[in-house]
Write an enzyme that holds these catalytic residues in place. Structure first.
Site, short mmCIF file in Angstrom:
data_model
loop_
_atom_site.label_atom_id
_atom_site.label_comp_id
_atom_site.label_asym_id
_atom_site.label_seq_id
_atom_site.Cartn_x
_atom_site.Cartn_y
_atom_site.Cartn_z
N GLU A 171 -17.91 1.99 -33.15
CA GLU A 171 -18.50 2.53 -34.68
C GLU A 171 -17.36 3.01 -35.39
OE1 GLU A 171 -21.91 4.94 -34.50
OE2 GLU A 171 -22.99 3.52 -33.00
N ALA A 172 -17.40 2.77 -36.64
CA ALA A 172 -16.21 3.32 -37.61
C ALA A 172 -16.43 4.84 -37.85
CB ALA A 172 -16.31 2.73 -38.84
#
Length: 412
Positions: free
Chosen positions: A169-170
């Site tokens: 996840e960013a």
């Protein structure tokens, strides 16, 4: 085409009889069949191994793989590690807390993860990337355990990233790289970075450079000029020393650093098996606006096109990351769709030229025609479902803008 993944034959190939093929083509089909059988055996072997692990967990004392002479504490520690590695790190830690083998403090948990003995690097990254207060405290303590004094930024990144795998996840990557950048700047001897945002931007740029230069599937390699241009004006509005950036580039080019990948995510063996959609479509050319019928395969968030279904290698690849798809109204060509980019630059795709060399595509959009309305809608729906948007690039751009303008804001 170097680096392209050979494509197994599709159902369309079976329409013709084997006798219609040349000896060379028949030999190729037999080789594909052998490879397919070998792959199926490997898949079955993996299934059997999973079944064995599942059965072991169901009867778990967690000790079947521990030598009998080890004491109970060693057996419990092995059980905790196993539970940590099986997809929920918190369960493994909770077990160790309950057995009195680990103190529930950020310092002790961070030291346990830093040592990493018997732990999945992927699960370490998953735990450290969580946004819960305790996980964030563990992340801070974990980063503090790294000694970066007198290390170059590339050397520090090597040390930092080899111990765990960055999560997917960013926002998680953002938190972890921000924590790294702050810690590195505190120990940087030369004081070359005006702030941690500059260190953050350069660090992620180095990671992307490493992938670009050493991933065989990336055909357009970044030049030193592009790397310098990418990092202009990011040091509180000023440029970083060119010699420093050139040093980073040369070090990565000559000495790749490995990012832990325990799951074989880069294995392209299965690329063309079980595609999301496949079939003939008619595509408009890039420079020459001619329309040609091509065999398209949609899989792995990419759109591949071939001259014909039996081709081993694609004529072109369109990565769908951060793209869009929409209907295209054209009175001369019905049932058209258009793949487009929200950005103002051309779509990053590649194709083979007339000499068989891999070159960059020249499309700002891809215009494609289906055979009928139903087929058009099905392709639009499938492409839209395959499009991946990576918010981390937006985050990186905002961080770069902050690094560039920070001095101006501070002077207000």
């Amino acid at each position: 085409m170097d680096g392209m993944v050979p494509r197994p034959s599709t159902r369309a190939d079976s329409v013709q009889g084997i006798s219609d093929f040349s000896e060379e083509e028949q030999a190729l089909l037999e080789e594909i069949g052998r490879k397919k059988a070998e792959l199926q055996r490997e898949i079955q072997q993996i299934k059997n191994e999973i079944a064995e692990v599942t059965a072991e967990l169901e009867t778990m004392d967690g000790v079947v793989d521990i030598p009998k002479q080890q004491d109970q504490k060693g057996k419990q520690l092995a059980t905790g590690r196993k539970r940590f590695n099986m997809g929920d790190p918190q369960k493994g830690l909770n077990f160790l807390y309950m057995q009195g083998l680990l103190n529930e403090t950020p310092e002790d948990v961070a030291a346990f993860l830093f040592k990493g003995e018997g732990l999945s690097k992927k699960m370490i990254g998953e735990f450290l990337g969580k946004k819960k207060d305790f996980n964030l405290q563990c992340l801070a303590e974990y980063v503090k355990l790294h000694e970066f004094t007198n290390l170059s930024l590339v050397a520090a990144l090597r040390q930092f990233l080899i111990k765990f795998r960055l999560p997917g996840e960013a926002q998680q990557i953002d938190r972890m790289m921000e924590t790294f950048a702050k810690h590195y700047c505190q120990h940087e001897a030369g004081g070359v970075f005006a702030n941690s945002d500059t260190c953050y931007v350069v660090s992620f740029g180095i990671i992307m450079l490493n992938t670009n230069l050493h991933n065989v599937n990336v055909k357009q390699k970044m030049s030193i000029e592009s790397f310098l241009s990418q990092n202009r004006g990011i040091n509180d509005g000023e440029d970083l020393p060119e010699a420093l950036l050139r040093g980073f580039y040369d070090e990565i080019k000559t000495n790749q650093f490995e990012i832990p990948n325990e799951d074989g995510d880069n294995d392209a063996t299965h690329t063309f098996f079980n595609p999301d959609r496949e079939g003939y479509l008619t595509k408009e050319g890039g420079k020459r606006k001619t329309w040609r019928r091509r065999w398209f395969i949609l899989t792995e968030n990419c759109l591949f096109y071939f001259k014909q279904p039996s081709d081993k290698e694609p004529r072109g690849i369109i990565p769908l990351e951060n793209l869009g798809v929409r209907e295209l109204l054209d009175s001369k060509r019905p049932f058209c769709l258009e793949i487009f980019s929200d950005a103002e630059h051309a779509i990053k795709a590649c194709k083979t030229d007339s000499e068989g060399k891999v070159v960059e595509g020249h499309h700002s959009t891809y215009r494609i025609q289906a055979a009928n309305e139903e087929e058009k809608q099905n392709w639009i729906q499938s492409i839209r479902a395959s499009i991946s948007r990576d918010p981390f690039y937006d985050m990186l751009q905002k961080r770069k803008e902050k690094a560039i303008h920070q001095r101006l804001e501070g002077g207000l």
